[in-house]
Design an enzyme around this catalytic site. Sequence first.
Site, PDB file in Angstrom:
ATOM      1  CG  HIS A 245      -2.012  -0.984   1.206  1.00  0.00           C
ATOM      2  ND1 HIS A 245      -3.265  -0.745   0.692  1.00  0.00           N
ATOM      3  CD2 HIS A 245      -2.026  -2.259   1.647  1.00  0.00           C
ATOM      4  CE1 HIS A 245      -4.010  -1.825   0.842  1.00  0.00           C
ATOM      5  NE2 HIS A 245      -3.281  -2.766   1.412  1.00  0.00           N
TER       6      HIS A 245
ATOM      7  CE  LYS B 127      -6.511  13.911   0.396  1.00  0.00           C
ATOM      8  NZ  LYS B 127      -6.260  12.935  -0.643  1.00  0.00           N
ATOM      9  NE  ARG B 128      -3.615  10.033  10.104  1.00  0.00           N
ATOM     10  CZ  ARG B 128      -3.316   9.113  11.023  1.00  0.00           C
ATOM     11  NH1 ARG B 128      -4.171   8.154  11.305  1.00  0.00           N
ATOM     12  NH2 ARG B 128      -2.185   9.178  11.679  1.00  0.00           N
TER      13      ARG B 128
ATOM     14  CE  LYS C   7      -2.538  10.914   3.182  1.00  0.00           C
ATOM     15  NZ  LYS C   7      -3.182  10.023   2.207  1.00  0.00           N
TER      16      LYS C   7
ATOM     17  CB  THR D  73     -10.135   4.997  -0.988  1.00  0.00           C
ATOM     18  OG1 THR D  73      -9.577   5.317   0.286  1.00  0.00           O
ATOM     19  CG2 THR D  73      -9.488   3.751  -1.523  1.00  0.00           C
TER      20      THR D  73
ATOM     21  CE  LYS E  27     -13.949   5.963   0.934  1.00  0.00           C
ATOM     22  NZ  LYS E  27     -13.002   6.004   2.079  1.00  0.00           N
TER      23      LYS E  27
HETATM   24  C1  NBG Z   1      -2.557   3.731   2.033  1.00  0.00           C
HETATM   25  C2  NBG Z   1      -2.167   4.653   0.876  1.00  0.00           C
HETATM   26  C3  NBG Z   1      -3.392   5.141   0.133  1.00  0.00           C
HETATM   27  C4  NBG Z   1      -4.260   3.959  -0.266  1.00  0.00           C
HETATM   28  C5  NBG Z   1      -4.569   3.117   0.950  1.00  0.00           C
HETATM   29  C6  NBG Z   1      -5.381   1.895   0.604  1.00  0.00           C
HETATM   30  C7  NBG Z   1      -1.079   2.960   3.846  1.00  0.00           C
HETATM   31  C8  NBG Z   1       0.179   2.274   4.195  1.00  0.00           C
HETATM   32  N1  NBG Z   1      -1.335   3.133   2.562  1.00  0.00           N
HETATM   33  O1  NBG Z   1      -2.997   5.850  -1.013  1.00  0.00           O
HETATM   34  O2  NBG Z   1      -1.410   5.717   1.357  1.00  0.00           O
HETATM   35  O3  NBG Z   1      -5.442   4.406  -0.864  1.00  0.00           O
HETATM   36  O4  NBG Z   1      -3.380   2.681   1.564  1.00  0.00           O
HETATM   37  O5  NBG Z   1      -4.741   1.138  -0.366  1.00  0.00           O
HETATM   38  O6  NBG Z   1      -1.834   3.321   4.715  1.00  0.00           O
END
Ligand code: NBG
Length: 837
Positions: A379, A570-571, A576, A678, A682
């Site tokens: 991920h 988002k975080r 980001k 993701t 949404k």
């Molecule tokens: C996160 C990514 C996102 C991705 C999500 C789900 C981790 C390690 N990765 O870009 O930063 O959408 O995983 O795949 O949290």
Amino acid sequence: MAKESNANNSKVKRASAPTIDVRSGMDVESLKQAITEHLFYQQGRNIVNTSLNDLYMAVSHTVHDRLLQHEHKTMNAVFDNNNVRLVSYMSAEFLMGPQLGVNLIDLNIMAEMEQAVQELGFSLNTIMAQEEEPGLGNGGLGRLAACYIDSMASQQIPAIGYGIRYEFGIFDQVIRDGWQVEITDKWLRNGNPWESARPELAVNVKFGGHTESYLDSNEYLRYRWKPDYMVTGIPYDTPIMGYKVPSCNFLRLWKSEAEESFDFSSFNQGDYYKAVEYKVKSENISKVLYPNDEMLGGKKLRLKQQYFFVSCSLQDMMNIHLRFDGKPQDFHKRWAIQLNDTHPSVAVAELMRILVDEYHVDWDVAWHTTCSTCSYTNHTLLPEALEKWPVGLFAYLIPRVLEIIFEINYRFLKEVSSRFPGDNGKLSRMSIIDESGEKFVRMANLACVGCCAINGVAELHTELLKQQILHDWVEMFPERFHNVTNGVTPRRFVVLSNPGLSNLIIESIGDKWPGKLDELRKLEPFADDAAFREKFRSVKLENKKILAALIKERTGVVVNPSSMFDVQVKRIHEYKRQHLSVLHIIALYLRIKQNPDIDIVPRTFIFGGKAAPGYFSAKLIIKLINSVGDVVNNDPDVKDRLKVVFFPDFNVTNAQLIYPAADLSEQISTAGKEASGTGNMKFSMNGALTIGTLDGANVEIREEVGNDNFFLFGLTAAQVEDAKRNGYNPHFIYDNNEELRNVISMINSGRFSNGDTNLFKPITDNLLWHDPFMLMADFSLYIACQDLVAETWKNTAEWNRMAILNVARMGKFSSDRSIQDYCEKIWKVKPFNIRKA
Ligand code: NBG
């Protein structure tokens, strides 16, 4: 008289009412009766003296009863059939969000429940708002796991989600004086009606101690692990219902407890405090979810969590497999395990340990079984996020598992040297053990060695994985690599959270789309229909009014629902680039200050997201957003044309109110850094337009919605790499862009920090001298693109046309499609229709 006729009425009603079925009836009368009974027999209340929470519990238990019926039927049918392969989705995080609403949608009884609750004198929305969400995840990765178990059930894929039942999930965020403050998330305090403890299925997990060899009855050399102590895992099951299908899977989360007999021995010797200490130590394992984006180097407890839940889950899976007549070495025929990132990747070694040590399967056979069972999803490309654990810590906590890793590594490296003779660089890069300094176990390497499939989460991400961090692995095992682009569940993120839009879509194209999202294409022609556009606009406006009221309640800021809602939730992370959006806000503010009468599109900038508690720069970005908001929101020259809001405690519950109200979705990460994203999906599903870079799933979203319906800006991933190679100089860009200079100077002047010229220096210095995420390089492109956004906004018809096309073209991003991809490319699992079983 009136009384009499009432009595008559109720008689008539009773005579014609269906038979009440308290445990499984789906009609209004059965639901009412069930709620009243749960309220009395479980909560000890009756309808006239109930609290909201008691009512929420009673309603949820009523729904839970109905889910259990489906779960039992599904699992009985699945386990009785020896040819069915189940998916085990192993994840350290499941960011579930509230359960009541989606379960009502899945069971197709939302209207019945609304009426039942109303007839009892309450409102279902108020009851749903009472739910404390299980925030057992950090962000995208955990939420993805939750979407996937929803889609597996909806696609009738027999599956169990395995994870940890953290007593405290992700912290609650409050904002004090502009800064983030973390509060423990006591999500279980009022009880959890969705779970059932299954103490009879408890398993034990070993920790510490040493290993010894012995000869078995056939004179084979075997190993045995003599642990220091054991910890018991108690499973808690939550049913996961499919959407309008009879299938119901479950999520099994492990809670750690002290193992009784161990405790007892110290207790017998009179060492009461030692026994208590052991109890506390055991219970601590499932106590708290670790926030990500922090250095986990020495976090012993985190490794314990990982091994704990992986070992519990594998033992549980083996018990199920054996109970239904499976042979240990045929484990892979019963189970396909998906490792959600490297967090559960110790499963490769643990499954080997179980097969070889406990069931005496030959090493080579066990290895074949293990590799055929496990698959791994990566991920992230960020090198700091690749997990590695000190070898010493492994040796201390799980010595037998480490020995097995050494053996796997020894055999694997032999294979590498025979395939690539003399390539020592490759050997040291691919080794599971990092020996460049202090020795570490590299979890991604362990996963790559022991998994038959490896996938990235968006096309670009998978390509970059292959080119960059997993390049050696592609050369060794090209056939193992796949892409599975992420998706999200439209049931939660459209049907539940945006009823206005859902109803409008249903009126226009029918109601098949939530289970078959490609159907949304039928909306395309409506983009050119002025009457439809008007309805679409008014749904959005209503959603914005709801959010505006909530913003006022949570932050005190009054925002204008007809301004453009420009949203980044988002975080909080430097890659980001929330601060890139802040630079844009300041640029607009400066334009107003320079020319107060300027014609500017009114915008409300909404931010939300948590920063890891130890991530200083991210926390400073939150402070910067709030500080800029304080100035901009209160400057009379602005005349309310710009508003900046930091919405506190972004979580699934809040997200469900934010996505439907967004006009513009900010997806502005440095190209090559966001694996997928993701939230981007949404937003689009809810009719927001995206301003974004060519990063993660943005690339595919743009392909689907069409270039004209997406605001693209910024360097590509390749250009980012080139710029870095050629000695990127952010200061040079700054020197040559007046607007950028003015923006940075304004921050440095102390204007947003009560004259303190140092507060935000760490941010501006970093941008000018290092700028690892290339904000300076993208600044002018971003501003120009935002100007185009503003121009487009002025043409309401055009904006809504584009937004409708975004909704219509989101079919690809249903998590149902992602699950179909996993089934075909990776798991080789087919839907199992329990009605036909
Ligand atoms: C996160 C990514 C996102 C991705 C999500 C789900 C981790 C390690 N990765 O870009 O930063 O959408 O995983 O795949 O949290």
